[in-house]
Design an enzyme around this catalytic site. Structure first.
Site, mmCIF file in Angstrom:
data_model
loop_
_atom_site.group_PDB
_atom_site.id
_atom_site.type_symbol
_atom_site.label_atom_id
_atom_site.label_comp_id
_atom_site.label_asym_id
_atom_site.label_seq_id
_atom_site.Cartn_x
_atom_site.Cartn_y
_atom_site.Cartn_z
ATOM 1 C CG ASN A 179 -1.767 1.456 1.443
ATOM 2 O OD1 ASN A 179 -1.783 2.134 0.641
ATOM 3 N ND2 ASN A 179 -2.548 1.350 2.549
ATOM 4 C CD1 TRP A 180 3.552 1.240 -2.824
ATOM 5 C CD2 TRP A 180 3.711 2.230 -4.691
ATOM 6 N NE1 TRP A 180 4.591 0.477 -3.850
ATOM 7 C CE2 TRP A 180 4.522 1.300 -4.954
ATOM 8 C CE3 TRP A 180 3.625 3.371 -5.852
ATOM 9 C CZ2 TRP A 180 5.160 0.938 -6.152
ATOM 10 C CZ3 TRP A 180 4.186 3.035 -7.025
ATOM 11 C CH2 TRP A 180 5.150 1.940 -7.104
ATOM 12 C CE LYS A 181 -0.312 3.320 4.577
ATOM 13 N NZ LYS A 181 -0.407 3.539 6.040
ATOM 14 C CG HIS A 206 -6.130 1.996 5.180
ATOM 15 N ND1 HIS A 206 -5.511 2.805 5.920
ATOM 16 C CD2 HIS A 206 -5.078 1.048 4.954
ATOM 17 C CE1 HIS A 206 -4.360 2.661 6.514
ATOM 18 N NE2 HIS A 206 -3.915 1.586 5.778
ATOM 19 C CD GLU A 220 -2.982 5.626 6.639
ATOM 20 O OE1 GLU A 220 -3.212 5.466 5.465
ATOM 21 O OE2 GLU A 220 -2.079 5.240 7.518
ATOM 22 C CD GLU A 249 -3.719 -2.370 7.633
ATOM 23 O OE1 GLU A 249 -2.715 -2.705 7.182
ATOM 24 O OE2 GLU A 249 -4.288 -1.436 7.357
ATOM 25 N N GLY A 251 1.866 2.460 10.952
ATOM 26 C CA GLY A 251 2.686 3.608 10.662
ATOM 27 C C GLY A 251 3.365 4.293 11.755
ATOM 28 C CB SER A 309 4.660 -1.111 12.337
ATOM 29 O OG SER A 309 4.379 -0.003 12.660
ATOM 30 N N GLY A 351 2.696 -0.953 4.383
ATOM 31 C CA GLY A 351 2.519 0.510 3.982
ATOM 32 C C GLY A 351 4.049 1.079 3.721
ATOM 33 N N GLY A 352 4.632 1.469 4.820
ATOM 34 C CA GLY A 352 5.849 2.220 4.779
ATOM 35 C C GLY A 352 6.823 1.333 4.367
#
Ligand code: PGA
Length: 255
Positions: free
Chosen positions: A8-10, A99, A101, A171, A177, A217, A238-239
């Site tokens: 997930n590049w966001k 998600h 976010e 999640e 994150g 994470s 993600g990150g």
């Protein structure tokens, strides 16, 4: 069932040049790993280019594409929205729905998430439904009721026959994150709880066959534990998915 690793590049990276570079590196390293299913979810505009530009379209390696979100209608006067039908036409195989976010910054309600999930299913794309409790909810011992509500509301009106397409990603919001991942034992416990909820709402066969991912994470050091010890079926990253080397390592360690 193949292990599924979703990147997930966001809202990253900020230039097309970087997006192409990242994609090319990931394709070279992770695309050839056939035993694990690897899905890249870039921002919409890069998705179009990476999926359709001739330079890429000839070879995605073994990578599949997903979207980070979608709208629930097929088309119409909805300024700024992207529909599941458009994603299907582009060749997207997965859509992340709900998600944390999206829930937090865009005030997506259970009702909106349910509409999106059903629209994705109707379009015959695979939805990845994200669920998870906040730190506060965990402290107040509300985790089970929060997950139960997110599952039953998110899947309202969805029949058991549709389940082969659905993936649920656990999640926990406090782990997304933050660099503070959920430990393996807890992730396993939550995986079992999700299966129990699905078994009660549907049946034990549906629950048994459900693919459950962990996200929050994830890095190359903790990735394998969620698959090999917690016995989950994949990861939502993600990150760490923005660093090609690290992401490829994650795919390698779970394969
Ligand atoms: P993170 O994000 O890996 O940066 O914690 C996970 C996610 O939001 O899916």
């Amino acid at each position: 069932m193949k292990t599924l690793v979703v990147a997930n590049w966001k809202c990253n990276p900020t230039t097309l040049k970087e997006a192409k570079q990242l994609f090319n590196l990931v394709k070279r390293g992770a695309g050839k790993i056939k035993k694990t299913e690897v899905v890249i979810c870039p921002p919409f505009i890069y998705l179009t280019i990476l999926k359709r530009a001739p330079a890429f379209a000839k070879s995605y390696g073994g990578l599949a594409f997903g979207s980070q979100d979608c709208f629930w209608e097929k088309s119409g006067a909805y300024t700024g929205e992207i529909s599941p039908a458009m994603l299907k036409d582009l060749g997207c195989q997965y859509v992340i729905v709900g998600h944390s976010e999206r829930r937090r910054y865009f005030e997506e309600t259970e009702e909106i998430i349910n509409k999106k999930l059903k629209a994705v299913l109707e379009t015959k794309i695979n939805p990845i439904l994200c669920i998870g409790e906040t730190q506060e909810e965990r402290k107040q011992e509300k985790t089970e009721s929060v997950l139960r509500n997110q599952i039953t509301s998110g899947l309202k009106g969805v029949s058991a026959v549709k389940f082969s397409k659905i993936t649920i990603a656990y999640e926990p919001v406090w782990a997304v994150g933050t660099g503070n991942p959920c430990n393996v034992e807890e992730a396993q416990k939550m995986g079992l709880l999700i299966r129990k909820i699905i078994s009660e709402s549907y049946n034990s066969k549906t629950a048994k066959n459900l693919r459950i991912l962990y996200g929050g994470s994830v890095n190359s050091k903790n990735a394998a534990g969620y698959i090999k010890e917690a016995r989950l079926q994949g990861l939502l990253v993600g990150g760490a998915s923005l660093n090609a080397k690290e992401f490829i390592k994650i795919v390698e360690t779970v394969t």
